[in-house]
Design a protein around this motif. Structure first.
Motif, PDB file in Angstrom:
ATOM      1  N   GLY A  35      -6.927 -10.088  36.285  1.00  0.00           N
ATOM      2  CA  GLY A  35      -6.939  -8.685  35.901  1.00  0.00           C
ATOM      3  C   GLY A  35      -8.308  -8.051  36.064  1.00  0.00           C
ATOM      4  N   TRP A  36      -8.293  -6.729  36.076  1.00  0.00           N
ATOM      5  CA  TRP A  36      -9.518  -5.934  36.047  1.00  0.00           C
ATOM      6  C   TRP A  36      -9.501  -5.087  34.770  1.00  0.00           C
ATOM      7  CZ3 TRP A  36     -13.752  -6.124  39.121  1.00  0.00           C
ATOM      8  CH2 TRP A  36     -13.635  -6.776  40.360  1.00  0.00           C
ATOM      9  N   TYR A  37     -10.654  -4.982  34.152  1.00  0.00           N
ATOM     10  CA  TYR A  37     -10.856  -4.157  32.968  1.00  0.00           C
ATOM     11  C   TYR A  37     -12.093  -3.300  33.202  1.00  0.00           C
ATOM     12  CZ  TYR A  37      -7.529  -7.119  30.486  1.00  0.00           C
ATOM     13  OH  TYR A  37      -6.392  -7.772  30.088  1.00  0.00           O
ATOM     14  N   ARG A  38     -12.261  -2.285  32.371  1.00  0.00           N
ATOM     15  CA  ARG A  38     -13.456  -1.456  32.476  1.00  0.00           C
ATOM     16  C   ARG A  38     -13.897  -0.995  31.098  1.00  0.00           C
ATOM     17  NH1 ARG A  38     -10.936   3.943  35.476  1.00  0.00           N
ATOM     18  NH2 ARG A  38      -9.770   4.755  33.659  1.00  0.00           N
ATOM     19  N   GLN A  39     -15.190  -0.685  31.001  1.00  0.00           N
ATOM     20  CA  GLN A  39     -15.748  -0.203  29.738  1.00  0.00           C
ATOM     21  C   GLN A  39     -16.699   0.944  30.035  1.00  0.00           C
ATOM     22  OE1 GLN A  39     -17.530  -3.208  27.226  1.00  0.00           O
ATOM     23  NE2 GLN A  39     -17.346  -1.891  25.434  1.00  0.00           N
ATOM     24  N   ALA A  40     -16.331   2.120  29.547  1.00  0.00           N
ATOM     25  CA  ALA A  40     -17.175   3.301  29.692  1.00  0.00           C
ATOM     26  C   ALA A  40     -18.156   3.367  28.519  1.00  0.00           C
ATOM     27  CB  ALA A  40     -16.313   4.551  29.741  1.00  0.00           C
ATOM     28  N   PRO A  41     -19.259   4.075  28.685  1.00  0.00           N
ATOM     29  CA  PRO A  41     -20.247   4.171  27.598  1.00  0.00           C
ATOM     30  C   PRO A  41     -19.621   4.707  26.315  1.00  0.00           C
ATOM     31  CG  PRO A  41     -21.166   5.027  29.629  1.00  0.00           C
ATOM     32  CD  PRO A  41     -19.711   4.767  29.900  1.00  0.00           C
ATOM     33  N   GLY A  42     -19.846   4.002  25.227  1.00  0.00           N
ATOM     34  CA  GLY A  42     -19.341   4.441  23.934  1.00  0.00           C
ATOM     35  C   GLY A  42     -17.867   4.209  23.713  1.00  0.00           C
ATOM     36  N   LYS A  43     -17.200   3.526  24.647  1.00  0.00           N
ATOM     37  CA  LYS A  43     -15.768   3.288  24.524  1.00  0.00           C
ATOM     38  C   LYS A  43     -15.457   1.804  24.543  1.00  0.00           C
ATOM     39  CE  LYS A  43     -14.185   7.648  26.509  1.00  0.00           C
ATOM     40  NZ  LYS A  43     -13.250   8.278  27.490  1.00  0.00           N
ATOM     41  N   GLN A  44     -14.261   1.465  24.089  1.00  0.00           N
ATOM     42  CA  GLN A  44     -13.834   0.065  24.115  1.00  0.00           C
ATOM     43  C   GLN A  44     -13.429  -0.328  25.537  1.00  0.00           C
ATOM     44  OE1 GLN A  44     -10.698  -0.392  21.159  1.00  0.00           O
ATOM     45  NE2 GLN A  44     -12.204  -1.015  19.633  1.00  0.00           N
ATOM     46  N   ARG A  45     -13.510  -1.620  25.802  1.00  0.00           N
ATOM     47  CA  ARG A  45     -13.059  -2.132  27.086  1.00  0.00           C
ATOM     48  C   ARG A  45     -11.563  -1.904  27.212  1.00  0.00           C
ATOM     49  NH1 ARG A  45     -15.686  -7.742  28.844  1.00  0.00           N
ATOM     50  NH2 ARG A  45     -17.433  -6.465  28.155  1.00  0.00           N
ATOM     51  N   GLU A  46     -11.113  -1.452  28.380  1.00  0.00           N
ATOM     52  CA  GLU A  46      -9.708  -1.155  28.566  1.00  0.00           C
ATOM     53  C   GLU A  46      -9.149  -1.818  29.822  1.00  0.00           C
ATOM     54  OE1 GLU A  46      -9.164   3.076  29.011  1.00  0.00           O
ATOM     55  OE2 GLU A  46     -10.139   3.141  30.962  1.00  0.00           O
ATOM     56  N   PHE A  47      -7.844  -2.043  29.778  1.00  0.00           N
ATOM     57  CA  PHE A  47      -7.121  -2.645  30.881  1.00  0.00           C
ATOM     58  C   PHE A  47      -7.049  -1.682  32.058  1.00  0.00           C
ATOM     59  CE2 PHE A  47      -3.875  -4.824  33.171  1.00  0.00           C
ATOM     60  CZ  PHE A  47      -2.927  -3.883  33.540  1.00  0.00           C
ATOM     61  N   VAL A  48      -7.226  -2.209  33.269  1.00  0.00           N
ATOM     62  CA  VAL A  48      -7.094  -1.400  34.485  1.00  0.00           C
ATOM     63  C   VAL A  48      -5.895  -1.864  35.308  1.00  0.00           C
ATOM     64  CG1 VAL A  48      -8.183  -0.727  36.657  1.00  0.00           C
ATOM     65  CG2 VAL A  48      -9.566  -0.895  34.563  1.00  0.00           C
ATOM     66  N   ALA A  49      -5.864  -3.147  35.662  1.00  0.00           N
ATOM     67  CA  ALA A  49      -4.792  -3.638  36.530  1.00  0.00           C
ATOM     68  C   ALA A  49      -4.702  -5.149  36.413  1.00  0.00           C
ATOM     69  CB  ALA A  49      -5.026  -3.239  37.978  1.00  0.00           C
ATOM     70  N   THR A  50      -3.518  -5.681  36.739  1.00  0.00           N
ATOM     71  CA  THR A  50      -3.324  -7.114  36.752  1.00  0.00           C
ATOM     72  C   THR A  50      -2.444  -7.500  37.927  1.00  0.00           C
ATOM     73  OG1 THR A  50      -2.729  -9.021  35.384  1.00  0.00           O
ATOM     74  CG2 THR A  50      -1.290  -7.115  35.251  1.00  0.00           C
ATOM     75  N   ILE A  51      -2.545  -8.762  38.338  1.00  0.00           N
ATOM     76  CA  ILE A  51      -1.753  -9.281  39.449  1.00  0.00           C
ATOM     77  C   ILE A  51      -1.326 -10.693  39.106  1.00  0.00           C
ATOM     78  CG2 ILE A  51      -3.839 -10.058  40.675  1.00  0.00           C
ATOM     79  CD1 ILE A  51      -2.352  -9.330  43.316  1.00  0.00           C
ATOM     80  N   THR A  52      -0.082 -11.046  39.450  1.00  0.00           N
ATOM     81  CA  THR A  52       0.421 -12.376  39.157  1.00  0.00           C
ATOM     82  C   THR A  52      -0.298 -13.436  39.986  1.00  0.00           C
ATOM     83  OG1 THR A  52       2.178 -11.990  40.766  1.00  0.00           O
ATOM     84  CG2 THR A  52       2.717 -11.603  38.443  1.00  0.00           C
ATOM     85  N   ALA A  53      -0.091 -14.692  39.622  1.00  0.00           N
ATOM     86  CA  ALA A  53      -0.815 -15.796  40.260  1.00  0.00           C
ATOM     87  C   ALA A  53      -0.556 -15.866  41.768  1.00  0.00           C
ATOM     88  CB  ALA A  53      -0.437 -17.117  39.596  1.00  0.00           C
ATOM     89  N   VAL A  54       0.672 -15.554  42.168  1.00  0.00           N
ATOM     90  CA  VAL A  54       0.991 -15.616  43.603  1.00  0.00           C
ATOM     91  C   VAL A  54       0.910 -14.254  44.269  1.00  0.00           C
ATOM     92  CG1 VAL A  54       2.409 -17.674  43.369  1.00  0.00           C
ATOM     93  CG2 VAL A  54       3.468 -15.428  43.187  1.00  0.00           C
ATOM     94  N   GLY A  55       0.580 -13.251  43.496  1.00  0.00           N
ATOM     95  CA  GLY A  55       0.370 -11.919  44.064  1.00  0.00           C
ATOM     96  C   GLY A  55       1.622 -11.138  44.354  1.00  0.00           C
ATOM     97  N   ASP A  56       2.750 -11.519  43.724  1.00  0.00           N
ATOM     98  CA  ASP A  56       3.995 -10.832  44.046  1.00  0.00           C
ATOM     99  C   ASP A  56       4.298  -9.658  43.135  1.00  0.00           C
ATOM    100  OD1 ASP A  56       6.374 -13.134  42.442  1.00  0.00           O
ATOM    101  OD2 ASP A  56       4.376 -12.482  41.854  1.00  0.00           O
ATOM    102  N   TYR A  57       3.478  -9.460  42.126  1.00  0.00           N
ATOM    103  CA  TYR A  57       3.710  -8.348  41.205  1.00  0.00           C
ATOM    104  C   TYR A  57       2.382  -7.866  40.663  1.00  0.00           C
ATOM    105  CZ  TYR A  57       5.372  -5.613  37.244  1.00  0.00           C
ATOM    106  OH  TYR A  57       5.604  -4.595  36.351  1.00  0.00           O
ATOM    107  N   THR A  58       2.242  -6.557  40.624  1.00  0.00           N
ATOM    108  CA  THR A  58       1.049  -5.955  40.044  1.00  0.00           C
ATOM    109  C   THR A  58       1.442  -4.918  39.006  1.00  0.00           C
ATOM    110  OG1 THR A  58       0.899  -4.192  41.708  1.00  0.00           O
ATOM    111  CG2 THR A  58      -0.250  -6.254  42.196  1.00  0.00           C
ATOM    112  N   ASN A  59       0.532  -4.646  38.117  1.00  0.00           N
ATOM    113  CA  ASN A  59       0.720  -3.615  37.114  1.00  0.00           C
ATOM    114  C   ASN A  59      -0.613  -2.928  36.907  1.00  0.00           C
ATOM    115  OD1 ASN A  59       2.059  -2.078  35.152  1.00  0.00           O
ATOM    116  ND2 ASN A  59       1.442  -3.456  33.505  1.00  0.00           N
ATOM    117  N   SER A  60      -0.577  -1.655  36.580  1.00  0.00           N
ATOM    118  CA  SER A  60      -1.828  -0.940  36.383  1.00  0.00           C
ATOM    119  C   SER A  60      -1.687   0.101  35.287  1.00  0.00           C
ATOM    120  CB  SER A  60      -2.291  -0.283  37.688  1.00  0.00           C
ATOM    121  OG  SER A  60      -1.312   0.591  38.174  1.00  0.00           O
ATOM    122  N   ALA A  61      -2.812   0.509  34.743  1.00  0.00           N
ATOM    123  CA  ALA A  61      -2.824   1.536  33.715  1.00  0.00           C
ATOM    124  C   ALA A  61      -2.374   2.868  34.304  1.00  0.00           C
ATOM    125  CB  ALA A  61      -4.232   1.670  33.132  1.00  0.00           C
TER     126      ALA A  61
END
Length: 114
Positions: A35-61
């Motif tokens: 997965g990828w996450y991000r953290q903006a100044p003054g904010k909590q870290r948030e989810f951006v996107a994820t991908i399954t182990a074999v790459g057959d499914y992705t999900n994103s914010a």
């Protein structure tokens, strides 16, 4: 010991594109969703996107759907985040993660500004 090294960040104008990379060592990422996450100044870290182990499914914010694409290369043990149509609100430090493992890299700074 898991190590994640993110790169590819930088300063880009609104509407521009960047591709982030995350090189992983210490584990074989083919066994993990990533997965990828991000953290903006003054904010909590948030989810951006994820991908399954074999790459057959992705999900994103919802905030990045249609603009960001996560992908992976299990041979190179690398995860990518293609970011298009960047907005100032995408400014943050971006981190990748092996889902289920508590390990973070140093992150890579993305700044979207004119």
């Amino acid at each position: 010991q898991v190590q994640l090294v993110e790169s590819g960040g930088g300063l880009v104008q609104p509407g521009g594109s960047l591709t982030l990379s995350c090189i992983v060592s210490g584990i074989s990422i083919k066994n993990y969703a990533m997965g990828w996450y991000r953290q903006a100044p003054g904010k909590q870290r948030e989810f951006v996107a994820t991908i399954t182990a074999v790459g057959d499914y992705t999900n994103s914010a919802d905030s990045v759907k249609g603009r960001f694409t996560i992908s992976r290369d299990n041979v190179q043990n690398t995860v990518y985040l293609q970011m298009n149509s960047l907005k100032p609100e995408d400014t943050a430090v971006y981190y990748c993660k092996a889902m289920g493992l508590f390990a973070w890299g140093q992150g890579t700074q993305v700044t979207v500004s004119s």
